[in-house]
Design a protein around this motif. Structure first.
Motif, PDB file in Angstrom:
ATOM      1  N   PRO A   1       0.821  -1.223   0.000  1.00 29.86           N
ATOM      2  CA  PRO A   1       0.000   0.000   0.000  1.00 29.86           C
ATOM      3  C   PRO A   1       0.851   1.268   0.000  1.00 29.86           C
ATOM      4  CG  PRO A   1      -0.049  -1.055   2.161  1.00 29.86           C
ATOM      5  CD  PRO A   1       0.715  -1.968   1.256  1.00 29.86           C
ATOM      6  N   ALA A   2       2.142   1.148   0.345  1.00 26.38           N
ATOM      7  CA  ALA A   2       3.004   2.341   0.394  1.00 26.38           C
ATOM      8  C   ALA A   2       3.839   2.481  -0.872  1.00 26.38           C
ATOM      9  CB  ALA A   2       3.908   2.279   1.615  1.00 26.38           C
ATOM     10  N   ALA A   3       3.471   1.731  -1.935  1.00 30.00           N
ATOM     11  CA  ALA A   3       4.268   1.762  -3.174  1.00 30.00           C
ATOM     12  C   ALA A   3       4.521   3.188  -3.653  1.00 30.00           C
ATOM     13  CB  ALA A   3       3.563   0.958  -4.263  1.00 30.00           C
ATOM     14  N   HIS A   4       3.504   4.023  -3.555  1.00 36.22           N
ATOM     15  CA  HIS A   4       3.612   5.415  -3.997  1.00 36.22           C
ATOM     16  C   HIS A   4       4.686   6.176  -3.256  1.00 36.22           C
ATOM     17  CE1 HIS A   4       0.153   5.973  -6.668  1.00 36.22           C
ATOM     18  NE2 HIS A   4       0.765   7.116  -6.946  1.00 36.22           N
ATOM     19  N   ALA A   5       4.780   5.906  -1.956  1.00 41.32           N
ATOM     20  CA  ALA A   5       5.755   6.628  -1.141  1.00 41.32           C
ATOM     21  C   ALA A   5       7.144   6.031  -1.309  1.00 41.32           C
ATOM     22  CB  ALA A   5       5.327   6.580   0.321  1.00 41.32           C
ATOM     23  N   ILE A   6       7.222   4.696  -1.352  1.00 41.98           N
ATOM     24  CA  ILE A   6       8.536   4.041  -1.434  1.00 41.98           C
ATOM     25  C   ILE A   6       9.186   4.329  -2.788  1.00 41.98           C
ATOM     26  CG2 ILE A   6       9.743   1.822  -1.401  1.00 41.98           C
ATOM     27  CD1 ILE A   6       7.463   0.837   0.477  1.00 41.98           C
ATOM     28  N   CYS A   7       8.412   4.186  -3.858  1.00 40.10           N
ATOM     29  CA  CYS A   7       8.949   4.450  -5.198  1.00 40.10           C
ATOM     30  C   CYS A   7       8.356   5.756  -5.720  1.00 40.10           C
ATOM     31  CB  CYS A   7       8.599   3.324  -6.150  1.00 40.10           C
ATOM     32  SG  CYS A   7       9.401   1.792  -5.733  1.00 40.10           S
ATOM     33  N   ALA A   8       8.600   6.828  -4.991  1.00 44.16           N
ATOM     34  CA  ALA A   8       7.955   8.105  -5.337  1.00 44.16           C
ATOM     35  C   ALA A   8       8.311   8.552  -6.753  1.00 44.16           C
ATOM     36  CB  ALA A   8       8.341   9.168  -4.328  1.00 44.16           C
ATOM     37  N   LEU A   9       9.585   8.422  -7.108  1.00 46.74           N
ATOM     38  CA  LEU A   9      10.004   8.857  -8.440  1.00 46.74           C
ATOM     39  C   LEU A   9       9.340   8.002  -9.516  1.00 46.74           C
ATOM     40  CD1 LEU A   9      11.663  10.747 -10.169  1.00 46.74           C
ATOM     41  CD2 LEU A   9      13.630   9.230  -9.862  1.00 46.74           C
ATOM     42  N   GLY A  10       9.354   6.674  -9.292  1.00 43.19           N
ATOM     43  CA  GLY A  10       8.723   5.762 -10.243  1.00 43.19           C
ATOM     44  C   GLY A  10       7.241   6.076 -10.419  1.00 43.19           C
ATOM     45  N   ALA A  11       6.575   6.385  -9.302  1.00 41.69           N
ATOM     46  CA  ALA A  11       5.141   6.694  -9.365  1.00 41.69           C
ATOM     47  C   ALA A  11       4.916   7.958 -10.181  1.00 41.69           C
ATOM     48  CB  ALA A  11       4.585   6.866  -7.951  1.00 41.69           C
ATOM     49  N   ARG A  12       5.795   8.931  -9.991  1.00 44.93           N
ATOM     50  CA  ARG A  12       5.656  10.192 -10.723  1.00 44.93           C
ATOM     51  C   ARG A  12       5.964  10.009 -12.201  1.00 44.93           C
ATOM     52  NH1 ARG A  12       9.445  13.971  -7.491  1.00 44.93           N
ATOM     53  NH2 ARG A  12       9.385  15.429  -9.221  1.00 44.93           N
ATOM     54  N   LEU A  13       6.905   9.107 -12.476  1.00 37.13           N
ATOM     55  CA  LEU A  13       7.302   8.916 -13.876  1.00 37.13           C
ATOM     56  C   LEU A  13       6.324   8.028 -14.638  1.00 37.13           C
ATOM     57  CD1 LEU A  13      11.142   8.430 -13.378  1.00 37.13           C
ATOM     58  CD2 LEU A  13      10.033  10.354 -14.515  1.00 37.13           C
ATOM     59  N   ALA A  14       5.439   7.349 -13.919  1.00 35.95           N
ATOM     60  CA  ALA A  14       4.520   6.408 -14.574  1.00 35.95           C
ATOM     61  C   ALA A  14       3.386   7.163 -15.264  1.00 35.95           C
ATOM     62  CB  ALA A  14       3.963   5.410 -13.553  1.00 35.95           C
ATOM     63  N   THR A  15       3.742   8.017 -16.196  1.00 32.39           N
ATOM     64  CA  THR A  15       2.762   8.823 -16.925  1.00 32.39           C
ATOM     65  C   THR A  15       2.306   8.065 -18.166  1.00 32.39           C
ATOM     66  OG1 THR A  15       4.518   9.775 -18.246  1.00 32.39           O
ATOM     67  CG2 THR A  15       3.909  10.948 -16.229  1.00 32.39           C
ATOM     68  N   PRO A  16       1.191   8.483 -18.752  1.00 39.76           N
ATOM     69  CA  PRO A  16       0.758   7.836 -19.995  1.00 39.76           C
ATOM     70  C   PRO A  16       1.869   7.812 -21.058  1.00 39.76           C
ATOM     71  CG  PRO A  16      -0.959   9.289 -19.178  1.00 39.76           C
ATOM     72  CD  PRO A  16       0.231   9.483 -18.282  1.00 39.76           C
ATOM     73  N   THR A  17       2.677   8.894 -21.127  1.00 43.77           N
ATOM     74  CA  THR A  17       3.756   8.946 -22.126  1.00 43.77           C
ATOM     75  C   THR A  17       4.780   7.834 -21.897  1.00 43.77           C
ATOM     76  OG1 THR A  17       3.521  11.338 -22.000  1.00 43.77           O
ATOM     77  CG2 THR A  17       5.415  10.498 -23.232  1.00 43.77           C
ATOM     78  N   VAL A  18       5.262   7.738 -20.652  1.00 42.76           N
ATOM     79  CA  VAL A  18       6.300   6.738 -20.370  1.00 42.76           C
ATOM     80  C   VAL A  18       5.714   5.333 -20.457  1.00 42.76           C
ATOM     81  CG1 VAL A  18       7.904   5.880 -18.632  1.00 42.76           C
ATOM     82  CG2 VAL A  18       7.666   8.339 -18.972  1.00 42.76           C
ATOM     83  N   LEU A  19       4.493   5.144 -19.939  1.00 43.10           N
ATOM     84  CA  LEU A  19       3.868   3.819 -20.020  1.00 43.10           C
ATOM     85  C   LEU A  19       3.684   3.422 -21.489  1.00 43.10           C
ATOM     86  CD1 LEU A  19       1.227   4.101 -17.146  1.00 43.10           C
ATOM     87  CD2 LEU A  19       3.394   2.855 -17.099  1.00 43.10           C
ATOM     88  N   GLY A  20       3.326   4.407 -22.322  1.00 43.97           N
ATOM     89  CA  GLY A  20       3.161   4.151 -23.756  1.00 43.97           C
ATOM     90  C   GLY A  20       4.470   3.690 -24.378  1.00 43.97           C
ATOM     91  N   ARG A  21       5.546   4.354 -23.973  1.00 46.02           N
ATOM     92  CA  ARG A  21       6.860   3.983 -24.510  1.00 46.02           C
ATOM     93  C   ARG A  21       7.227   2.564 -24.070  1.00 46.02           C
ATOM     94  NH1 ARG A  21       9.275   9.042 -23.646  1.00 46.02           N
ATOM     95  NH2 ARG A  21      10.476   8.395 -21.845  1.00 46.02           N
ATOM     96  N   MET A  22       6.848   2.225 -22.840  1.00 47.39           N
ATOM     97  CA  MET A  22       7.155   0.882 -22.342  1.00 47.39           C
ATOM     98  C   MET A  22       6.331  -0.176 -23.077  1.00 47.39           C
ATOM     99  SD  MET A  22       7.519   1.949 -18.331  1.00 47.39           S
ATOM    100  CE  MET A  22       7.782   0.326 -17.604  1.00 47.39           C
ATOM    101  N   ARG A  23       5.108   0.205 -23.477  1.00 44.30           N
ATOM    102  CA  ARG A  23       4.291  -0.735 -24.266  1.00 44.30           C
ATOM    103  C   ARG A  23       4.908  -0.925 -25.645  1.00 44.30           C
ATOM    104  NH1 ARG A  23      -0.066   2.139 -21.670  1.00 44.30           N
ATOM    105  NH2 ARG A  23      -0.894   0.767 -20.052  1.00 44.30           N
ATOM    106  N   GLU A  24       5.296   0.207 -26.255  1.00 48.98           N
ATOM    107  CA  GLU A  24       5.921   0.134 -27.585  1.00 48.98           C
ATOM    108  C   GLU A  24       7.138  -0.771 -27.569  1.00 48.98           C
ATOM    109  OE1 GLU A  24       7.071   4.077 -28.795  1.00 48.98           O
ATOM    110  OE2 GLU A  24       4.954   4.707 -28.750  1.00 48.98           O
TER     111      GLU A  24
END
Ligand code: ADP
Ligand code: MG
Length: 360
Positions: free
Chosen positions: A243-266
């Motif tokens: 439940p604390a994923a957002h706090a523990i991986c704060a940078l990762g959570a912030r970077l998980a935008t539609p743009t970056v997720l899209g690039r990861m899908r591609e």
């Protein structure tokens, strides 16, 4: 055709200072571009040209097919009022007008003040409870949000922002960036000057200026890979149900935008599902990262008895530099531990199987 085109743009302030030196740059409609670079590299000059606040000495700045230098004064004023939303680090709010009136002033300059619409814009940026506050009674983050409400009010096609998070604390920075994300998703084109790499990564593209010239474009490969790693770790923690994923991986959570997720899908790291799900390759990569991170934590904590606060920070660093051979050695040295000091499972490696410890 590009929405914005800099053609050989040069801007000199005097014989010594060439703020922009034959800059060529194209930005597509709906793009979110971060302009980065050291102080004095010409970032603000470029924004001023785009906002029609300044003119080049040479070359052309073309927005939506129109050369800004060819506009008459009234046309330029109209362009600024209707075409562009400006968000600056210094807030330029009128000190004796309250938040609502500051937004209504922008409406007035554009067309007609509309109190309800202005109040709605302030509610959208989370300031519904601050309508009647004067700028002096608002925090830096709140003032910045008034500026954003003001920039949004006319739904301009182009948003220009000069270090909009420069003076904000982390929580307000996050709130402001989410607002930009929403504008981006609505299709507005954003050109944002920033010093902050994490903010810059939220944009779809980074343009690096140095000494008035474009020194590079796009994320460097290393930066891109690192962002993807941060997001993978965050998604891994989410998949573990932390439940604390957002706090523990704060940078990762912030970077998980539609743009970056899209690039990861591609790139086949995530499956083409609406919610982020690992592909086999993505799962392997995430497993290997988490394994390195948790092995490093175990080593620092159990063997080196380092303080917990330092352990996490060091592990975040080591996960990026541990080679496979090093990782196996550490795993062997620690006796193939099954869990990290926090009790979280350490994904098994080849060496664990060789040491005849079965997969879990
Ligand atoms: P940045 O925003 O990247 O810090 P600027 O675009 O503000 O850089 O400035 C680029 C260069 O132009 C700097 O060397 C700066 O000192 C100079 N400069 C900016 N504005 C003026 C001005 N109005 N008069 C003279 N020099 C200026
Ligand atoms: Mg500047």
């Amino acid at each position: 055709m590009s929405f914005i085109r800099f053609e050989n743009v040069t801007r000199r302030y005097n014989e010594e200072v060439t703020a922009l030196d034959k800059v060529n740059l194209e930005i597509a409609r709906g793009e979110w571009v971060a302009v980065m670079g050291p102080s004095g590299s010409g970032k603000t000059t470029a924004l001023n040209l785009l906002g029609g606040l300044d003119r080049p000495d040479d070359g052309r700045v073309i927005v939506d097919g129109i050369d800004l230098a060819a506009m008459s004064r009234p046309e330029l004023i109209r362009y600024r009022r209707e075409g562009v939303g400006l968000v600056f680090q210094q807030f330029h709010l009128i000190p004796y007008l309250n938040a609502l009136e500051n937004v209504m002033l922008a409406q007035y300059l554009h067309s007609m003040p509309d109190e309800q619409e202005a109040a709605r814009a302030l509610q959208e940026v989370g300031l519904g409870h601050r309508l009647r506050h004067l700028p002096g009674d608002l925090s830096g983050g709140e003032k910045q949000r008034v500026c954003i409400a003001r920039a949004l009010i006319n739904r301009p096609k182009l948003i220009l922002a000069d270090e909009p998070t420069g003076s904000l604390d982390a929580a307000n920075e996050r709130a402001v960036i989410e607002l930009f994300q929403a504008m981006h998703e609505r299709g507005q084109t954003i050109v944002m000057v920033t010093h902050d790499l994490a903010v810059g990564r939220r944009a779809g593209r980074q343009v690096q200026l140095e000494h008035g010239r474009v020194a590079g474009e796009f994320l460097t490969q290393a930066q891109d890979e690192e962002s993807i790693d941060e997001v993978l770790e965050y998604l891994w923690l989410v998949s573990e149900g932390d439940p604390a994923a957002h706090a523990i991986c704060a940078l990762g959570a912030r970077l998980a935008t539609p743009t970056v997720l899209g690039r990861m899908r591609e790139r086949g790291i995530l499956l083409e599902t609406p919610e982020p799900r690992f592909s086999d390759a993505g799962k392997k990569r995430a497993e290997s990262l988490i394994r390195r991170h948790r092995l490093a934590e175990t080593l620092f904590s159990n063997t080196f008895q380092m303080h917990e606060a330092v352990v996490e920070e060091e592990a975040c660093f080591f996960e990026h530099i541990l080679s496979p051979v090093m990782t196996e050695s550490i795993c062997g040295f620690l006796g193939h531990p099954e869990a990290c000091p926090h009790g979280k499972p350490i994904p098994r490696g080849v060496c664990c199987a060789a040491a005849s410890i079965g997969p879990r």
